[in-house]
Design a protein around this motif. Structure first.
Motif, PDB file in Angstrom:
ATOM      1  N   LEU A  39       0.751  -1.107   0.154  1.00 36.07           N
ATOM      2  CA  LEU A  39       0.066   0.163  -0.006  1.00 36.07           C
ATOM      3  C   LEU A  39       0.865   1.181   0.013  1.00 36.07           C
ATOM      4  O   LEU A  39       0.121   2.381   0.176  1.00 36.07           O
ATOM      5  CB  LEU A  39      -1.041   0.078   1.215  1.00 36.07           C
ATOM      6  CG  LEU A  39      -1.677  -1.126   1.417  1.00 36.07           C
ATOM      7  CD1 LEU A  39      -2.617  -0.955   2.835  1.00 36.07           C
ATOM      8  CD2 LEU A  39      -2.677  -1.472   0.375  1.00 36.07           C
ATOM      9  N   HIS A  41       3.927   4.215  -1.095  1.00 36.37           N
ATOM     10  CA  HIS A  41       4.734   4.625  -1.996  1.00 36.37           C
ATOM     11  C   HIS A  41       6.224   4.301  -2.232  1.00 36.37           C
ATOM     12  O   HIS A  41       6.905   4.467  -3.215  1.00 36.37           O
ATOM     13  CB  HIS A  41       4.458   6.337  -2.093  1.00 36.37           C
ATOM     14  CG  HIS A  41       4.634   6.769  -0.800  1.00 36.37           C
ATOM     15  ND1 HIS A  41       5.977   6.497  -0.280  1.00 36.37           N
ATOM     16  CD2 HIS A  41       4.211   7.716  -0.439  1.00 36.37           C
ATOM     17  CE1 HIS A  41       5.980   7.304   0.950  1.00 36.37           C
ATOM     18  NE2 HIS A  41       4.824   8.032   1.010  1.00 36.37           N
ATOM     19  N   ASP A 134      -5.788   2.177 -12.691  1.00 36.37           N
ATOM     20  CA  ASP A 134      -5.405   2.665 -11.306  1.00 36.37           C
ATOM     21  C   ASP A 134      -4.389   3.842 -11.329  1.00 36.37           C
ATOM     22  O   ASP A 134      -3.682   4.011 -10.403  1.00 36.37           O
ATOM     23  CB  ASP A 134      -4.905   1.116 -10.741  1.00 36.37           C
ATOM     24  CG  ASP A 134      -5.660   0.387 -10.269  1.00 36.37           C
ATOM     25  OD1 ASP A 134      -6.688   0.742 -10.193  1.00 36.37           O
ATOM     26  OD2 ASP A 134      -5.379  -0.979 -10.195  1.00 36.37           O
ATOM     27  N   PHE A 135      -4.448   4.553 -12.174  1.00 35.09           N
ATOM     28  CA  PHE A 135      -3.868   5.692 -12.602  1.00 35.09           C
ATOM     29  C   PHE A 135      -4.327   6.565 -13.461  1.00 35.09           C
ATOM     30  O   PHE A 135      -4.762   6.317 -14.538  1.00 35.09           O
ATOM     31  CB  PHE A 135      -2.448   5.064 -13.076  1.00 35.09           C
ATOM     32  CG  PHE A 135      -1.553   6.203 -13.444  1.00 35.09           C
ATOM     33  CD1 PHE A 135      -0.660   6.870 -12.494  1.00 35.09           C
ATOM     34  CD2 PHE A 135      -1.337   6.811 -14.649  1.00 35.09           C
ATOM     35  CE1 PHE A 135       0.492   7.810 -12.602  1.00 35.09           C
ATOM     36  CE2 PHE A 135      -0.487   7.972 -14.931  1.00 35.09           C
ATOM     37  CZ  PHE A 135       0.564   8.129 -14.007  1.00 35.09           C
ATOM     38  N   TYR A 168      -4.023  -5.381 -13.242  1.00 34.92           N
ATOM     39  CA  TYR A 168      -3.266  -4.743 -12.105  1.00 34.92           C
ATOM     40  C   TYR A 168      -1.891  -4.113 -12.383  1.00 34.92           C
ATOM     41  O   TYR A 168      -1.351  -4.719 -13.208  1.00 34.92           O
ATOM     42  CB  TYR A 168      -3.479  -5.472 -10.930  1.00 34.92           C
ATOM     43  CG  TYR A 168      -4.978  -5.626 -10.416  1.00 34.92           C
ATOM     44  CD1 TYR A 168      -5.973  -4.709  -9.536  1.00 34.92           C
ATOM     45  CD2 TYR A 168      -5.609  -6.854 -10.872  1.00 34.92           C
ATOM     46  CE1 TYR A 168      -7.023  -4.703  -9.076  1.00 34.92           C
ATOM     47  CE2 TYR A 168      -7.318  -6.937 -10.655  1.00 34.92           C
ATOM     48  CZ  TYR A 168      -7.664  -5.766  -9.836  1.00 34.92           C
ATOM     49  OH  TYR A 168      -8.910  -6.125  -9.443  1.00 34.92           O
ATOM     50  N   PRO A 228       3.706   6.357  -8.304  1.00 36.44           N
ATOM     51  CA  PRO A 228       2.982   5.184  -7.787  1.00 36.44           C
ATOM     52  C   PRO A 228       1.444   4.985  -7.962  1.00 36.44           C
ATOM     53  O   PRO A 228       0.753   5.870  -8.334  1.00 36.44           O
ATOM     54  CB  PRO A 228       3.175   5.234  -6.105  1.00 36.44           C
ATOM     55  CG  PRO A 228       4.311   6.182  -6.077  1.00 36.44           C
ATOM     56  CD  PRO A 228       4.249   7.133  -7.156  1.00 36.44           C
ATOM     57  N   THR A 229       0.922   4.007  -8.127  1.00 32.14           N
ATOM     58  CA  THR A 229      -0.629   3.771  -8.741  1.00 32.14           C
ATOM     59  C   THR A 229      -1.331   3.217  -7.318  1.00 32.14           C
ATOM     60  O   THR A 229      -0.834   3.184  -6.307  1.00 32.14           O
ATOM     61  CB  THR A 229      -0.782   2.577  -9.748  1.00 32.14           C
ATOM     62  OG1 THR A 229      -0.210   1.263  -8.929  1.00 32.14           O
ATOM     63  CG2 THR A 229       0.393   2.629 -10.977  1.00 32.14           C
ATOM     64  N   LEU A 230      -2.535   3.172  -7.652  1.00 34.64           N
ATOM     65  CA  LEU A 230      -3.415   2.368  -6.540  1.00 34.64           C
ATOM     66  C   LEU A 230      -2.770   1.185  -6.373  1.00 34.64           C
ATOM     67  O   LEU A 230      -2.049   0.402  -7.117  1.00 34.64           O
ATOM     68  CB  LEU A 230      -4.719   2.165  -6.940  1.00 34.64           C
ATOM     69  CG  LEU A 230      -5.952   3.094  -7.019  1.00 34.64           C
ATOM     70  CD1 LEU A 230      -7.296   2.722  -7.533  1.00 34.64           C
ATOM     71  CD2 LEU A 230      -6.107   3.420  -5.540  1.00 34.64           C
ATOM     72  N   PRO A 231      -3.043   0.437  -5.056  1.00 37.75           N
ATOM     73  CA  PRO A 231      -2.544  -0.713  -4.579  1.00 37.75           C
ATOM     74  C   PRO A 231      -2.831  -1.872  -5.392  1.00 37.75           C
ATOM     75  O   PRO A 231      -4.003  -1.837  -6.159  1.00 37.75           O
ATOM     76  CB  PRO A 231      -2.937  -0.964  -3.259  1.00 37.75           C
ATOM     77  CG  PRO A 231      -3.198   0.380  -2.552  1.00 37.75           C
ATOM     78  CD  PRO A 231      -3.799   1.253  -3.922  1.00 37.75           C
ATOM     79  N   SER A 233       0.996  -1.301  -4.878  1.00 36.42           N
ATOM     80  CA  SER A 233       1.854  -0.278  -5.175  1.00 36.42           C
ATOM     81  C   SER A 233       3.404  -0.853  -5.724  1.00 36.42           C
ATOM     82  O   SER A 233       3.883  -1.464  -4.575  1.00 36.42           O
ATOM     83  CB  SER A 233       2.054   0.807  -4.528  1.00 36.42           C
ATOM     84  OG  SER A 233       2.979   1.523  -4.472  1.00 36.42           O
TER      85      SER A 233
END
Lengths: 401, 506
Positions: A39, A41, A134-135, A168, A228-231, A233
């Motif tokens: 989770l 960064h 996710d980004f 993902y 960093p993206t959503l988890p 990560s």
């Protein structure tokens, strides 16, 4: 017989395991699951630089600022030795874009993230991969512009983009690890990147392969950085992976998928732990140790648990935590605002020993570090990783003294 | 002045108000509905989801029981797409009065509520999580009715038939004229919309007192707050009722993927007093444990409260809102010496919305000298082209990729369509339309994804502010459930949105 058993495999536990093993101790790390790095960064944020203004029972105050330099030096050495160099320093702030269009202040960052410093006045392109949920390139570029950067979105095609299901970040990363046609990608992207000084990409450039970003950068002849993206990560996962590898390389044993329950020597007047019992998939297994370091995390990772009845207790030794029994007092009015529960946890002394209300340690040989410690709302103070590194260092030093 | 002219103006876009407007439209009257918020933002969207068989009221309120039994059968015909025919069970457990059971059976027979006793073992075969020491079990015609689907179906029917349903239009003034009223409502873009109407129906639920005051009428109300908990798992496939005098926390309703525990009943002063106290949560879980003993092993997902507006006749003395009749009240203010042409319809239950509308429009038609009869009981409402509220419908339509919310299976396409249709920039409106963020992760993933879609559609929108207010809105439902898994979920969401994404940073 271990010199020390460490419970928990997040940043604090893995870092503590490395420090202890590097000092020559026999170390076993017992972990129920993964820590919080998926989770994260992947950067190190220390929060407010003036520690003297923090409350006296704040974990950073208890561990002491004189420990900071050596903890960061050890961290830089371990990460660099595993092929993911970090840059930055304690008294300098990096301002890095986030996937939600904000800018975060951090102190150490993997070099592929640090290159996204917002205050660099160059023309920046932010890559949009169609269908990657996710980004949001559009939010990122907007956020960078609000901070005075020159940033625009560029749509980049991905060869063999998945169509069968949503991918993902880890699916993308495995693609980069395994069979990424980097030369082909560079050839197709190059014409779209003309005139730019740097390119920002979602942080999906590989998990195991630490050179993916630099290879692509060389092929494009354009500086790259990752956001960093959503988890899950990737920068956090890479850090988790490298700390595990480094710990194993230093001789640490890791027992995974096993919750730990404290073992206590009832005959010892002052209170002494014999180690823990690991609830392994094959049954309970005693792990004897001279010293126990708890790095079990906070509310999320169940280092402590709160019940509807109002009872709150630490999970390995069942140490009761002082907190209001009225549940209403545990939480604040706003989700992202101050939260009283966030500062719940074990109270410790400067040796990182959990103590009762009168300040007496529960055990001679139990120490705690990281998220399980009381006294800080880490999400608001943005010093989660700083607390993990500094208190892990303090706990290991006290345990092996 | 750009005024709409209509026979009937309805204040309130809940089940009652839309029901009234639909009934009136079917009788040939022109209708305009003003709703201060979004569809389902008030009491109708905050109910437990139970289509009553009437069993619950057989003893305490026989008139309501009869109404429920009759309307239950009618709604199954006219809005079948909003109903999941789960059936219902009434259970007596050790400690419950046997005499009450016999009285209840007699009352159900008297009021026309169909009841069928089954053996304990059959009840446990159907519902394995039920209390294994249950004494008696009775099947009734309870069902789950999705009020969002109902409101959308009604609003669609009204607008297709030429009526107007104006959302986010809050009534500000209601001025009597020689015949009828001139109404002024604030609009979403800060303007005023005027409506000239011959008759006004006040169907504003808990806000009905305010509406009456705007017209200079008096309307004594008793407001009762009902709190509900959605459990993250569908514990039962049948509506389960405790067979005793209606009290707090004695029903469990399977609603889609969750089970709703309801309800409490607490007197409140204001129509927006929807805060939840810890004791209400404790009480609901304790009571539900009598029916499903393993309840504490399951995760409470969110809690919310709705406000029941009950008419308090001037001679009523009791403070207990549960003691007031649940049947509806229809008030002709003109006949009571108040403004002519103003009618208030208040109280009742979602199950009886159609009957309430029929009674109301009978009165309105009389005032407008119309002899058209009610046709809502035989007019089937068509489902909207796409129904978002049921998982099976979404599974049928699921694309291989582009899923924004894994919990509720909402796709990018759904979100774009909903944004297009509503013109709204609020993610919480998407929640009501699509169930966005209603699942176990409480928007941990879909909040950023949908904010990204919002922003790429229109970069001028403040998508970050929309994201933050959506997270805070979800938090309101989580806040009463902050222990165990609920607390961990909050911490997870803070990790993602603060530590990782910094939405609270500049």
């Amino acid at each position: 017989m271990n010199d020390v058993v460490i419970v928990g495999a997040g940043l604090a536990g893995l870092f503590a395991a490395n420090l202890a093993a590097r000092r020559g101790a026999t170390v076993t790390l017992v972990a129920r699951g993964r820590g919080g790095l998926s989770l994260a960064h992947g950067c190190i944020s220390l929060g407010e630089s003036d520690w003297d203004s923090l409350p006296s029972q704040h974990p950073l105050r208890l561990a002491g600022k004189d420990r900071l330099a050596s903890a960061l030096a050890a961290f830089l050495e371990i990460t660099s030795s595993q092929g993911i160099p970090y840059s930055g320093q304690a008294d300098l702030t990096l301002h890095l874009p986030t996937a939600a269009g904000s800018v975060q202040s951090v102190h150490l960052a993997p070099i592929t993230l640090a290159a996204g410093e917002v205050e660099v006045p160059v023309d920046t392109l932010i890559a949009n991969f169609d269908g990657f949920r996710d980004f949001s390139a559009s939010l990122v570029a907007d956020g960078m512009r609000r901070h005075g950067a020159r940033a625009t979105v560029v749509d980049l095609p991905i060869p063999d983009a998945p169509g069968s299901r949503d991918w993902y970040s880890t699916d993308w990363a495995m693609r980069f690890d395994d069979r990424w046609p980097a030369a082909e990608v560079a050839r197709r992207w190059a014409p779209l990147l003309k005139g730019a000084n740097r390119l920002g990409l979602p942080a999906i450039l590989g998990l195991r392969k630490t050179t993916a970003a630099s290879e692509l950068q060389d092929l494009l002849a354009l500086p790259l950085f990752e956001i960093p993206t959503l988890p899950p990560s990737l920068p956090g996962l890479r850090l988790e992976r490298l700390l595990r590898r480094a710990a194993l390389a230093s001789g640490c044993r890791i027992l995974e998928g096993s919750a730990a329950i404290g073992r206590i020597d009832g005959r010892h007047a002052a209170g002494r732990a014999l180690g823990v019992v690991a609830a392994t998939p094959a049954g309970p297994r005693p792990v004897d140790a001279g010293q126990v370091v708890l790095a079990t995390g906070g509310a999320l990772h169940r280092g402590w648990q709160a019940e509807r009845s109002g009872r709150i207790h630490e999970s390995v030794f069942d140490i009761p935590l002082p907190a209001a029994s009225e549940r209403d007092a545990w939480v604040g009015p706003s989700a992202l605002g101050p939260q009283p529960y966030a500062a719940f946890g074990l109270s410790v002394n400067t040796s990182m020993q959990p103590c009762d209300a009168s300040g007496r340690p529960y055990f001679d040989n139990v120490f705690a570090c990281g998220g399980v410690l009381a006294g800080a709302d880490r999400s608001r103070e943005r010093n989660r990783q700083g607390i993990d590194l500094v208190t892990a260092s303090a706990a290991v030093e006290a345990a092996l003294a | 002045m750009n005024a709409l002219t209509t026979d009937l103006l309805v204040i309130g876009g809940g089940a009652t108000g839309l029901g009234v407007a639909w009934d009136a439209r079917l009788r040939g009257l022109s209708v305009v509905v003003l709703e201060q918020g979004d569809l389902g933002q008030g009491t109708s969207g905050r109910y437990h989801g139970l289509l009553h068989s009437g069993g619950r009221y057989a003893i305490s309120d026989p008139a309501s029981a009869r109404d429920c039994a009759r309307e239950n059968a009618i709604l199954r015909r006219i809005v079948p797409h909003t109903i999941e025919d789960t059936g219902g069970l009434f259970l007596a457990i050790p400690g419950d009065s046997q005499t009450y059971v016999e009285q209840w059976l007699a009352a159900c027979r008297r009021e026309g509520v169909a009841v069928d006793e089954i053996s304990s073992s059959e009840a446990l075969r159907r519902e394995p999580l039920l209390n294994r020491s249950l004494l008696r079990a009775f099947l009734v015609q309870d069902a789950a009715l999705d009020s969002f689907d109902l409101l959308h179906a009604l609003a669609q029917a009204i607008t297709r038939a030429g009526g107007a349903v104006l959302l986010r239009h809050r009534l500000e003034r209601l001025t009597p004229r020689t015949q009828g009223f001139l109404a002024a409502a604030s609009t979403p873009n800060g303007g005023l919309q005027h409506v000239e109407a011959r008759v006004v129906v006040n169907a504003a639920g808990p806000f009905a007192g305010r509406i009456a005051r705007l017209a200079g009428a008096d309307l004594p109300l008793a407001l009762g707050k009902g709190t509900m908990i959605a459990m993250a798992t569908r514990l039962v496939n049948t509506v389960v009722n405790r067979l005793k005098s209606p009290a707090d926390g004695d029903i469990i309703v399977p609603v889609g993927t969750v089970a709703v525990l309801g309800t409490t009943d607490t007197p409140v002063q204001e129509a927006d007093d929807v805060g939840i106290e810890p004791w209400e949560i404790d009480l609901l879980l304790q009571e539900a444990a009598a029916l499903v003993p393993s309840i504490e092993d399951h995760r409470p997902l969110r809690a919310w409260a709705g406000i029941r507006p009950l008419y308090r006749p001037p001679d009523a003395s009791s403070q207990e809102t549960r003691q007031l009749p649940r049947a509806h009240a229809l008030i002709d203010h003109g006949a009571a010496g108040g403004p002519e042409g103003l009618v208030t319809i208040i109280g009742g239950k979602l199950t009886t919305y159609r009957r309430m509308a029929e009674d109301t429009v009978d009165l309105v038609a009389q005032q407008l000298a119309s002899s058209a009869r009610c046709r809502t009981g035989e007019t089937v409402l068509s489902p909207p082209p796409r129904r978002f509220h049921r998982l099976p419908d979404r599974l049928d339509d699921l694309r291989p990729s582009g899923v924004v919310c894994e919990c509720e299976l909402i796709s990018t396409v759904d979100i774009r369509r909903a944004l297009e249709a509503s013109g709204s920039a609020e993610l919480d409106d998407l929640r009501r339309d699509l169930r966005l963020g209603m699942g176990p992760c409480q928007a941990a993933f879909c909040a950023l994804r949908s904010a990204g879609i919002l922003h790429s559609r229109d970069p001028r929108l403040n998508a970050r502010a929309a994201l933050e207010s959506f997270l805070e809105e979800r938090w309101r439902g989580l806040r009463p459930l902050m222990w165990g898994a609920g607390l961990r979920q909050l911490e997870f969401n803070r990790r993602v949105y603060m530590d990782l994404l910094g939405v609270d940073s500049p």
